[in-house]
Design a protein around this motif. Structure first.
Motif, mmCIF file in Angstrom:
data_model
loop_
_atom_site.group_PDB
_atom_site.id
_atom_site.type_symbol
_atom_site.label_atom_id
_atom_site.label_comp_id
_atom_site.label_asym_id
_atom_site.label_seq_id
_atom_site.Cartn_x
_atom_site.Cartn_y
_atom_site.Cartn_z
ATOM 1 N N ILE A 143 -6.253 8.900 -0.503
ATOM 2 C CA ILE A 143 -6.687 8.541 0.853
ATOM 3 C C ILE A 143 -7.639 7.343 0.796
ATOM 4 N N LYS A 144 -8.566 7.365 -0.136
ATOM 5 C CA LYS A 144 -9.530 6.262 -0.272
ATOM 6 C C LYS A 144 -8.806 4.963 -0.652
ATOM 7 N N ILE B 40 -1.292 13.979 -2.195
ATOM 8 C CA ILE B 40 -2.426 13.499 -1.415
ATOM 9 C C ILE B 40 -3.688 14.204 -1.892
ATOM 10 N N CYS C 51 0.819 -1.202 0.000
ATOM 11 C CA CYS C 51 0.000 0.000 0.000
ATOM 12 C C CYS C 51 0.858 1.258 0.000
ATOM 13 N N VAL D 103 -5.673 4.101 -0.021
ATOM 14 C CA VAL D 103 -4.924 3.621 1.141
ATOM 15 C C VAL D 103 -5.884 3.049 2.188
ATOM 16 N N ALA D 104 -7.001 3.734 2.421
ATOM 17 C CA ALA D 104 -7.958 3.301 3.447
ATOM 18 C C ALA D 104 -8.622 1.967 3.100
ATOM 19 N N GLY E 141 2.293 4.505 1.454
ATOM 20 C CA GLY E 141 2.581 4.844 2.840
ATOM 21 C C GLY E 141 3.091 3.686 3.672
ATOM 22 N N THR F 180 -3.798 -0.557 7.964
ATOM 23 C CA THR F 180 -4.360 0.633 7.321
ATOM 24 C C THR F 180 -3.960 1.891 8.073
ATOM 25 N N PHE G 125 0.595 10.636 5.334
ATOM 26 C CA PHE G 125 0.511 11.980 5.898
ATOM 27 C C PHE G 125 1.846 12.427 6.491
ATOM 28 N N LEU H 282 -1.900 4.979 6.415
ATOM 29 C CA LEU H 282 -2.423 6.352 6.415
ATOM 30 C C LEU H 282 -1.443 7.286 7.126
ATOM 31 N N TYR H 283 -0.910 6.835 8.255
ATOM 32 C CA TYR H 283 0.108 7.619 8.956
ATOM 33 C C TYR H 283 1.294 7.859 8.025
#
Length: 169
Positions: free
Chosen positions: A121-122, A116, A9, A124-125, A11, A89, A97, A93-94
């Motif tokens: 974001i979607k 980003i 993923c 990665v989530a 990140g 996840t 960012f 996400l961390y």
């Protein structure tokens, strides 16, 4: 370990692991984001992107990081080692960012490609639920004979990199 495909993923730490493995193994490192996007984030046509990867995997030694599921088969069929950055996840996400905070937006030339937006974001989530099963299926189907390394967190990743470095000494 001469031909390493690193997937996972956004990140998750793929580019960091690629840089470290490249240094440890004295192998050229390719970050697929750098091959796929130009400075204005225009994408390379997929047929040309596939050709670029075929040229890369024809080399004697390489470390390539990037998911790009549509062309993953090219790397999996050619590698001797697959590293799956299988972080949670929350950790991914961390990662996206904190990378943005540390490096800012844009192309940095060292595997850091930050952009980003809601789509990132979607992605990665939902990666573990949607994309991970597809990546795992491709690893199972196309990486016969390759060693598969699953790294679930940053501590495990650091430990594995130290082990690889010690084996190369």
């Amino acid at each position: 370990m001469k031909k390493v495909a690193i997937v996972g993923c956004g990140g998750s730490g793929k580019s960091h692991v690629a840089r470290e493995l490249g240094r440890i193994l004295d192998a050229p490192v390719t970050h697929l984001d750098a091959a796929f996007y130009d400075d204005e984030w225009n994408a390379l046509p997929m047929d040309k992107f596939t050709d670029v990867q075929r040229e890369l995997v024809a080399q004697l030694r390489w470390v390539i990081d990037g998911n790009y599921n549509s062309t993953l088969q090219v790397r999996l069929e050619a590698c001797d080692t697959v590293v799956l950055m299988d972080v949670s996840t929350v950790a991914a996400l961390y990662g996206i960012f904190s990378r943005q905070i540390r490096h800012g937006a844009g192309h940095k030339g060292n595997g850091v490609h930050n952009r980003i937006h809601w789509g990132v974001i979607k992605y990665v989530a939902t990666y573990r639920r949607k994309m991970r099963p597809r990546v795992m299926a491709k690893i199972e189907e196309f990486s016969s004979g390759a060693d598969v390394v699953l790294l679930a967190n940053r501590r495990q990743t650091r430990r594995w990199l130290r082990k690889v470095a010690a084996e190369q000494s």
